[in-house]
Structures are given as structure tokens and as C-alpha cells.
Design a protein around this motif. Sequence first.
Motif, PDB file in Angstrom:
ATOM      1  N   ALA A 108       7.999   6.016   1.790  1.00  0.00           N
ATOM      2  CA  ALA A 108       8.320   6.060   0.357  1.00  0.00           C
ATOM      3  C   ALA A 108       9.039   7.351  -0.028  1.00  0.00           C
ATOM      4  CB  ALA A 108       7.055   5.883  -0.477  1.00  0.00           C
ATOM      5  N   HIS A 109      10.188   7.583   0.588  1.00  0.00           N
ATOM      6  CA  HIS A 109      11.020   8.759   0.308  1.00  0.00           C
ATOM      7  C   HIS A 109      12.438   8.384   0.706  1.00  0.00           C
ATOM      8  CE1 HIS A 109      11.793  13.348   1.097  1.00  0.00           C
ATOM      9  NE2 HIS A 109      12.595  12.844   0.190  1.00  0.00           N
ATOM     10  N   ILE A 136       5.673   2.427  -5.272  1.00  0.00           N
ATOM     11  CA  ILE A 136       4.927   1.585  -4.330  1.00  0.00           C
ATOM     12  C   ILE A 136       4.116   0.494  -5.019  1.00  0.00           C
ATOM     13  CG2 ILE A 136       4.839   3.447  -2.643  1.00  0.00           C
ATOM     14  CD1 ILE A 136       1.837   3.751  -3.410  1.00  0.00           C
ATOM     15  N   ALA A 137       4.055   0.514  -6.369  1.00  0.00           N
ATOM     16  CA  ALA A 137       3.351  -0.553  -7.079  1.00  0.00           C
ATOM     17  C   ALA A 137       4.218  -1.784  -7.265  1.00  0.00           C
ATOM     18  CB  ALA A 137       2.868  -0.049  -8.438  1.00  0.00           C
ATOM     19  N   ARG A 142       7.024  -2.555  -2.049  1.00  0.00           N
ATOM     20  CA  ARG A 142       5.957  -2.551  -1.045  1.00  0.00           C
ATOM     21  C   ARG A 142       6.326  -3.444   0.138  1.00  0.00           C
ATOM     22  NH1 ARG A 142       1.984  -3.293  -4.247  1.00  0.00           N
ATOM     23  NH2 ARG A 142       1.784  -5.552  -4.070  1.00  0.00           N
ATOM     24  N   ALA A 143       6.887  -4.618  -0.133  1.00  0.00           N
ATOM     25  CA  ALA A 143       7.286  -5.516   0.958  1.00  0.00           C
ATOM     26  C   ALA A 143       8.346  -4.860   1.835  1.00  0.00           C
ATOM     27  CB  ALA A 143       7.811  -6.832   0.375  1.00  0.00           C
ATOM     28  N   HIS A 144       9.275  -4.156   1.212  1.00  0.00           N
ATOM     29  CA  HIS A 144      10.309  -3.462   1.984  1.00  0.00           C
ATOM     30  C   HIS A 144       9.700  -2.380   2.864  1.00  0.00           C
ATOM     31  CE1 HIS A 144      13.936  -1.270   3.024  1.00  0.00           C
ATOM     32  NE2 HIS A 144      13.416  -0.176   2.496  1.00  0.00           N
ATOM     33  N   LEU A 145       8.793  -1.583   2.314  1.00  0.00           N
ATOM     34  CA  LEU A 145       8.205  -0.490   3.082  1.00  0.00           C
ATOM     35  C   LEU A 145       7.344  -1.018   4.226  1.00  0.00           C
ATOM     36  CD1 LEU A 145       7.222   1.957   0.191  1.00  0.00           C
ATOM     37  CD2 LEU A 145       9.283   1.975   1.619  1.00  0.00           C
TER      38      LEU A 145
END
Length: 379
Positions: A108-109, A136-137, A142-145
Motif C-alpha cells: 500500500a505505497h 485499503i478499505a 484491497r483486491a489489487h493488493l
Amino acid sequence: MKASAFLYPWDVLGDPDAPARIADLGVRQVTLASAYHSTRALTPHHPGHRIVTAEHAAVLYPPDEPHWQGRELRPYRAGAWAPGDAYGEAAASLAAAGLDVHSWVVLAHNSRLGAEHPETSVVNAYGDRYPWAPCIAQPRVRAHLVALAAEAAARPGTGGTELESCGWYGLAHLHGHDKIAGVALDGTAEYLMSLCFCASCERGYGEVGLEAGGLRVRVRGALEPVWRGGAVGASGAELLADTLEFRTRAARELQEAAVAAVRERGGPGFQVLLHADPRPERCGANAGVDAGHVLGVADGVVVPCAGGPELLAPFAALGSSGVLAANLTVVSGMGGRPGELAGDAARVAALGATELRLYHAGLASGADLEAVRRAGVLG
């Protein structure tokens, strides 16, 4: 004490002496970047260059097209700083020198993601977006990460992974030409400036009984004394407590999903560690976690100890059999203490650390690396 040294692929590619130089430190493992954010890095030992500029967040290998088919959000390929399968080539060279290789994955960066898809970014109580900080919410973020974690972690020839920024990112960024230090922010003020008010987060606050519009007003009110040179308002601690339930839940969901996806792709015995801070409100590379929860999800944690070993204690107190790795900076120019490595290693071991991480063997000078070798505590 088992130790792993952080490296970038560009520290190895084009330098035939690099694997032996790292092995001579006494480490048994290298934590090699496979997905990394934008950076400008010194390469003091490389025969062909001294500065590498990674212009944007990228994967340092060729992404698998079938894995990303149908996904709107996709990873970016590296440019000249890590062409082709830079990770795979560097990993093979290191393995040939007898070193175990684990991947180093930043999640997440990602400033380029935020620039091209601004709606994915954290947006603060004033309406300012943080393009380096994916929210991330948001389900699609989230699916991508999670998809990125699975692919970037379980690369061929890799025995495990360390997931960095597997949680909330916020105001602090270490961005080039940052000009945000004009007003000192304590931990609570930085947390309030890191709260996200995108549509997904506003719904999340509502689920825990917080009306987003009123919350935004309260956050601004608590921060107002800071802009005048004072301390965050008395309501700051209350706001932290009120919002932490939702934010901790969102971080847990990402961590659980990412670890599960990596394990599914990596197979039996593939080790998954998280870079973590035991203070759940913390944002950044070492994401804030619930210590008890994360040790029940991952195989262990990597804990920042450059400022002292205190953050190890909440993890050690749980008596987990997982890995508790103390991350020590060994670059003098970045505040590291390579000459004190033996003593620092003893101190973190006394507080429960089972392994060491050395940041960063590719950035350290020859004198710093020699001090690491002389310490004689690595294995």
C-alpha cells in the motif's frame, strides 16, 4: 543468530562480486525487492553506476498476464532501472552463492497508482488526497493488493516473503522534496491527518456508529491548535479510539487475505512475514497491527528497531513460536550503528528477537559492511 540482508536487484545485476560480498557478511539469507515504490538509491559498490532512480512503483519481474486478466488495477513494470526479470536474475545469482532468497514486497505505497487512479487514494479530513497511499478499505484496492502480494511474493526460486506496507499508509511518506515538517506533528496529530474520508471509509465509520460529516468536523477541530503551534486538542485521543475499530478491521482484512493468497500460490513451507508495528494506529511501511492477531495470521513479523528494541516487547510477550525479526539499520549515513551491531543484536535477542534483518546491504558503505563482518554475530 540468523540474519537476512535487504537488497535491490540493481545492487546485484551487472556486479559479479555482489553475491560473494553479501555472503561474506555472514548472513544466510537475502530479502530481495520484487515489488517496490519509487526511490533514488545509492549503489556505492556497483562497477557500472552510483545512483539508480526508480521513477515509479513497479514490479521488478514480468507480470503474469493471465493473473491480471480482467483487472482494472494492474501493477506497473519497471523501466531501465530493473529491466526484464531483474528479480529472477538477481535471485539466481544470490542462490548460486549459497544464499537463501526471500522476496520483499511493498503493497500500500504507490504514487503512480494514485496519480492515474486518484479515487483509490486516501483523502484526509480537509479533502486533500495522498496519491502515494492507496486506501485499503476500498474493495477494489484491497483486491489489487492481494493479487499483487500473491504474484510478487511467490517468485521462482524464492523460499518466503516479507510484506511491507500491508496496512494503512498515511501522511508520512519520505517523499522527494517533502515540505511537511514546518509544523511538528505528534503521533496523534499524524494519525488524525492520516484518517481517510473516501466513500468506503465513510461507510466504514458509519458501521461503527460514526457519522462521517461530524467526524470530519471533529478531526479538523482537534487539529486546529496544531496549526497555531500548539498541541492537538483534548479530543484527539478520543477520536483515535473512536476510529481505530474500523481501521483495525480494514487492516486485518487485508492482512488475512494477502497472507492466504501468498500461501496458496507459494505452497507448503512458504514463509510469510509482515513488517509490523505493535501500535495499531501507526501507518506506513511498518503497518500498525494487533500483535495477537497478526501472529495468528502470518509466520512472524519484522519489527523496526533502529530507534531501540522496545517495539519487540508486545510481540515477545505473547510467547509465539513464530519469527520475531529485529530490523536494524547498518547504514551509518542513515543513522545506523553497524559498529554496535554485536551489542544491538544481544539486546534484541534478550527481548525475544529470534532473527535479525539488516537494512540495507546495497546502500551501506564499505566501512559499514566491514563493521557488520567484524561483529561476527550473523548466521
